[in-house]
Design a protein around this motif. Structure first.
Motif, PDB file in Angstrom:
ATOM      1  N   LEU A 249       0.871  -1.175   0.000  1.00 20.74           N
ATOM      2  CA  LEU A 249       0.000   0.000   0.000  1.00 20.74           C
ATOM      3  C   LEU A 249       0.910   1.228   0.000  1.00 20.74           C
ATOM      4  O   LEU A 249       1.635   1.473   0.964  1.00 20.74           O
ATOM      5  N   PRO A 250       0.913   1.977  -1.087  1.00 21.16           N
ATOM      6  CA  PRO A 250       1.911   3.044  -1.246  1.00 21.16           C
ATOM      7  C   PRO A 250       1.944   4.065  -0.125  1.00 21.16           C
ATOM      8  O   PRO A 250       3.017   4.469   0.322  1.00 21.16           O
ATOM      9  N   HIS A 251       0.769   4.500   0.341  1.00 23.02           N
ATOM     10  CA  HIS A 251       0.744   5.586   1.326  1.00 23.02           C
ATOM     11  C   HIS A 251      -0.083   5.200   2.547  1.00 23.02           C
ATOM     12  O   HIS A 251      -0.965   4.336   2.481  1.00 23.02           O
ATOM     13  N   GLY A 252       0.257   5.866   3.648  1.00 20.11           N
ATOM     14  CA  GLY A 252      -0.465   5.584   4.872  1.00 20.11           C
ATOM     15  C   GLY A 252       0.378   5.853   6.096  1.00 20.11           C
ATOM     16  O   GLY A 252       1.490   6.397   6.011  1.00 20.11           O
ATOM     17  N   ALA A 253      -0.152   5.448   7.241  1.00 21.97           N
ATOM     18  CA  ALA A 253       0.497   5.735   8.519  1.00 21.97           C
ATOM     19  C   ALA A 253       1.817   4.993   8.686  1.00 21.97           C
ATOM     20  O   ALA A 253       2.596   5.335   9.577  1.00 21.97           O
ATOM     21  N   GLN A 254       2.086   3.982   7.845  1.00 21.39           N
ATOM     22  CA  GLN A 254       3.356   3.268   7.968  1.00 21.39           C
ATOM     23  C   GLN A 254       4.554   4.199   7.849  1.00 21.39           C
ATOM     24  O   GLN A 254       5.600   3.970   8.462  1.00 21.39           O
ATOM     25  N   HIS A 255       4.410   5.263   7.078  1.00 23.97           N
ATOM     26  CA  HIS A 255       5.525   6.203   6.915  1.00 23.97           C
ATOM     27  C   HIS A 255       5.696   7.097   8.145  1.00 23.97           C
ATOM     28  O   HIS A 255       6.762   7.701   8.329  1.00 23.97           O
ATOM     29  N   LEU A 256       4.679   7.180   8.965  1.00 22.49           N
ATOM     30  CA  LEU A 256       4.747   8.022  10.160  1.00 22.49           C
ATOM     31  C   LEU A 256       5.386   7.300  11.337  1.00 22.49           C
ATOM     32  O   LEU A 256       5.508   7.867  12.418  1.00 22.49           O
ATOM     33  N   THR A 257       5.791   6.053  11.133  1.00 19.76           N
ATOM     34  CA  THR A 257       6.550   5.373  12.181  1.00 19.76           C
ATOM     35  C   THR A 257       7.997   5.845  12.202  1.00 19.76           C
ATOM     36  O   THR A 257       8.723   5.578  13.147  1.00 19.76           O
ATOM     37  N   ARG A 258       8.408   6.558  11.155  1.00 21.99           N
ATOM     38  CA  ARG A 258       9.770   7.088  11.105  1.00 21.99           C
ATOM     39  C   ARG A 258       9.855   8.503  11.665  1.00 21.99           C
ATOM     40  O   ARG A 258      10.844   8.865  12.307  1.00 21.99           O
ATOM     41  N   ALA A 259       8.850   9.303  11.399  1.00 24.37           N
ATOM     42  CA  ALA A 259       8.891  10.708  11.813  1.00 24.37           C
ATOM     43  C   ALA A 259       7.486  11.283  11.762  1.00 24.37           C
ATOM     44  O   ALA A 259       6.626  10.782  11.025  1.00 24.37           O
ATOM     45  N   ILE A 260       7.262  12.327  12.523  1.00 27.03           N
ATOM     46  CA  ILE A 260       6.009  13.074  12.459  1.00 27.03           C
ATOM     47  C   ILE A 260       6.107  14.038  11.283  1.00 27.03           C
ATOM     48  O   ILE A 260       6.991  14.894  11.242  1.00 27.03           O
ATOM     49  N   LEU A 261       5.205  13.890  10.315  1.00 28.08           N
ATOM     50  CA  LEU A 261       5.219  14.702   9.101  1.00 28.08           C
ATOM     51  C   LEU A 261       3.880  15.436   9.006  1.00 28.08           C
ATOM     52  O   LEU A 261       2.930  14.938   8.398  1.00 28.08           O
ATOM     53  N   PRO A 262       3.757  16.622   9.610  1.00 30.48           N
ATOM     54  CA  PRO A 262       2.448  17.286   9.746  1.00 30.48           C
ATOM     55  C   PRO A 262       1.697  17.482   8.432  1.00 30.48           C
ATOM     56  O   PRO A 262       0.501  17.180   8.350  1.00 30.48           O
ATOM     57  N   ASP A 263       2.371  17.982   7.403  1.00 25.93           N
ATOM     58  CA  ASP A 263       1.682  18.225   6.127  1.00 25.93           C
ATOM     59  C   ASP A 263       1.242  16.915   5.483  1.00 25.93           C
ATOM     60  O   ASP A 263       0.159  16.819   4.892  1.00 25.93           O
ATOM     61  N   TYR A 264       2.071  15.889   5.593  1.00 26.89           N
ATOM     62  CA  TYR A 264       1.737  14.591   5.022  1.00 26.89           C
ATOM     63  C   TYR A 264       0.538  13.977   5.750  1.00 26.89           C
ATOM     64  O   TYR A 264      -0.337  13.375   5.125  1.00 26.89           O
ATOM     65  N   VAL A 265       0.478  14.149   7.062  1.00 27.01           N
ATOM     66  CA  VAL A 265      -0.655  13.634   7.838  1.00 27.01           C
ATOM     67  C   VAL A 265      -1.958  14.245   7.334  1.00 27.01           C
ATOM     68  O   VAL A 265      -2.949  13.543   7.097  1.00 27.01           O
ATOM     69  N   GLU A 266      -1.961  15.555   7.161  1.00 22.53           N
ATOM     70  CA  GLU A 266      -3.180  16.225   6.687  1.00 22.53           C
ATOM     71  C   GLU A 266      -3.539  15.778   5.276  1.00 22.53           C
ATOM     72  O   GLU A 266      -4.715  15.639   4.937  1.00 22.53           O
ATOM     73  N   TRP A 267      -2.524  15.549   4.456  1.00 20.74           N
ATOM     74  CA  TRP A 267      -2.757  15.052   3.096  1.00 20.74           C
ATOM     75  C   TRP A 267      -3.388  13.661   3.138  1.00 20.74           C
ATOM     76  O   TRP A 267      -4.284  13.351   2.356  1.00 20.74           O
ATOM     77  N   LEU A 268      -2.931  12.821   4.074  1.00 22.92           N
ATOM     78  CA  LEU A 268      -3.498  11.475   4.202  1.00 22.92           C
ATOM     79  C   LEU A 268      -4.979  11.518   4.544  1.00 22.92           C
ATOM     80  O   LEU A 268      -5.764  10.713   4.031  1.00 22.92           O
ATOM     81  N   TYR A 269      -5.362  12.440   5.433  1.00 25.21           N
ATOM     82  CA  TYR A 269      -6.766  12.515   5.828  1.00 25.21           C
ATOM     83  C   TYR A 269      -7.683  12.797   4.624  1.00 25.21           C
ATOM     84  O   TYR A 269      -8.851  12.396   4.616  1.00 25.21           O
ATOM     85  N   LYS A 270      -7.151  13.458   3.607  1.00 22.53           N
ATOM     86  CA  LYS A 270      -7.957  13.825   2.442  1.00 22.53           C
ATOM     87  C   LYS A 270      -7.751  12.887   1.249  1.00 22.53           C
ATOM     88  O   LYS A 270      -8.420  13.026   0.224  1.00 22.53           O
TER      89      LYS A 270
END
Length: 459
Positions: A249-270
């Protein structure tokens, strides 16, 4: 692997990536520190300033001395964060070469990964190892995407492979997903993608080439074991075993296990995750092509927030929803994230981990409950964790019946093997206050959901 002595051009990114490769093949930190060419080249690369974090807590997860030394050696490679597009283009070029396929026509998919890469590049507290790990991960993901597209082009019949009645496991972390996947995936005529297959998704290969692929992935995770033993011990990675499908699965919370990425988090929600699950389907079709028909078992945390998408892409899918009071797992989940981030980020912000991951988990539950109301009653099977935890030997046969698979004596034996394996057992419950949270915060985030679990039955 390329011989270091044969390299003529050695920029920061190349240095870091090859050093990590060097470790994965079994070389120790001493041999790297003694490698004259590497240390000489690193010394010539202009480093970015190191901003020491104030009030850094001393009780951070333990990082081996060798890992700290490697971070010091690779620190000059962080200069690549200044030119993310240049580095990303190099990664894409390498992915195209290794996959023997062009990214032309797949620009939207590629640009989504560029967005993620930029988010990491903007992190001013990434460790050198973290920066190299991000590059390696994205390059391998791009390469796998292009390989899958090439195979579909070269063998159009792959796209006609029917992924029949797949089973999607949806759960918050620490909710017996490993146990459930382990037993379901090992049953006759079932299977889940193996870890190495999700890194190198391909049609049936000659045995020698297949073993080389497995060896390569095993080396990557052996490297992780050396760099962060605690993280590896928690999961017990095995390249030849079924695993969480977040790699497909290309995108998702798995990438946030490395670092907090605020803009990416908001992008994920949408984000519209249909592109992610279409990619997953294309990968499963490749893995099924030329092999005996199977019923796929797909476990990933992203499943919890995407019931409607799953049923759109896989209309006859069964969704197994594992329920557990999330208030009891938030602290444990945050501890896992902190352990991972300690390798990738200098001084992980615990309060940020708590705030971001509490919202992520609450949003997944909210979306699952909303989607559940719109799906056919038999599409989602509710499995309350307390019942499964109390008597897995009695409840798993019931679950098998609900997904339409007979329970056999062989399944009973496999259950005992899974129960004895790594990653099974009661997790230690960590103090929420460590992550700036209270039980009141967690209860408010999940609303009345925890109150519904005691009334659920798997009968």
């Amino acid at each position: 692997m390329e011989d270091f002595a044969g390299l003529r051009r050695f920029d920061a990114s190349r240095t870091g990536f090859l050093v990590l490769q060097y470790i994965s093949t079994g070389h120790g930190i001493d041999s790297i520190l003694g490698h004259e060419m590497i240390t000489d080249r690193c010394a010539r690369i202009s480093p970015i300033p190191y901003n020491r974090q104030p009030n850094r807590r001393r009780d951070m997860p333990s990082i081996p001395t060798s890992t700290k030394l490697l971070n010091a050696l690779l620190r000059p490679t962080l200069a690549g964060q200044r030119t993310p597009d240049r580095i990303f283009n190099l990664l894409l070029t390498k992915a195209e070469r290794d996959a023997n396929w062009s990214a032309q026509g797949d620009e939207a998919f590629v640009e989504d990964y560029r967005r993620l890469f930029h988010a990491f590049a903007e992190m001013d507290r990434l460790t050198a190892i973290g920066w190299q790990a991000v590059q390696a991960d994205i390059q391998l993901r791009l390469q796998n995407r292009l390989r899958i597209r090439r195979l579909h082009h070269d063998h159009p019949e792959i796209g006609r492979e029917k992924i029949a009645a797949p089973i999607f496991i949806a759960a918050l972390p620490r909710t017996a997903a490993t146990l459930t996947r382990g037993v379901l995936a090992r049953s006759a005529n079932h299977r889940a993608p193996l870890l190495w297959e999700m890194v190198f998704t391909d049609i049936e290969l000659p045995e020698r080439e297949r073993r080389e692929r497995i060896k390569s992935v095993a080396a990557l995770y052996r490297q992780l074991s050396r760099l962060a033993p605690k993280f590896h011990d928690t999961y017990g990675f095995d390249a030849e075993q079924p695993w969480d499908c977040s790699q497909l699965l290309p995108h998702g919370a798995q990438h946030l296990t490395r670092a907090i990425l605020p803009d990416y988090v908001e992008w994920l929600y949408k984000r519209d995750f249909r592109i992610d699950y279409r990619h997953l389907k294309a990968a499963l079709q490749v893995l099924q092509y030329g092999r005996p028909p199977t019923r796929w078992v797909v476990e990933a945390s992203a499943n919890l927030a995407n019931f409607a998408v799953i049923r759109e892409i896989f209309p006859d899918a069964k969704i197994v929803w594992l329920h557990r009071d999330p208030v009891t797992v938030v602290g444990s989940m945050c501890s896992l994230i902190e352990t991972s981030m300690a390798l990738h980020v200098r001084g992980p912000d615990r309060h940020a981990i708590g705030a971001v991951w509490l919202k992520l988990m609450a949003t997944m539950i909210e979306r699952a409950r909303a989607d559940r109301m719109e799906l056919p009653r038999d599409a989602v099977i509710n499995v309350p964790y307390p019942q499964l935890d109390a008597d897995a030997r009695a409840k798993l046969p019931v679950l098998f019946e609900r997904v339409g698979t007979p329970w056999t004596q062989a399944d009973s034996g496999r259950l005992e093997e899974v129960l004895a394996g790594p990653g099974i057992g009661r997790a230690h419950e960590h103090d929420l206050s460590r992550y700036g949270l209270t039980s009141t915060d967690a209860e408010a985030a999940f609303g009345d959901y925890p109150l519904t679990i005691p009334y659920m039955r798997l009968d």
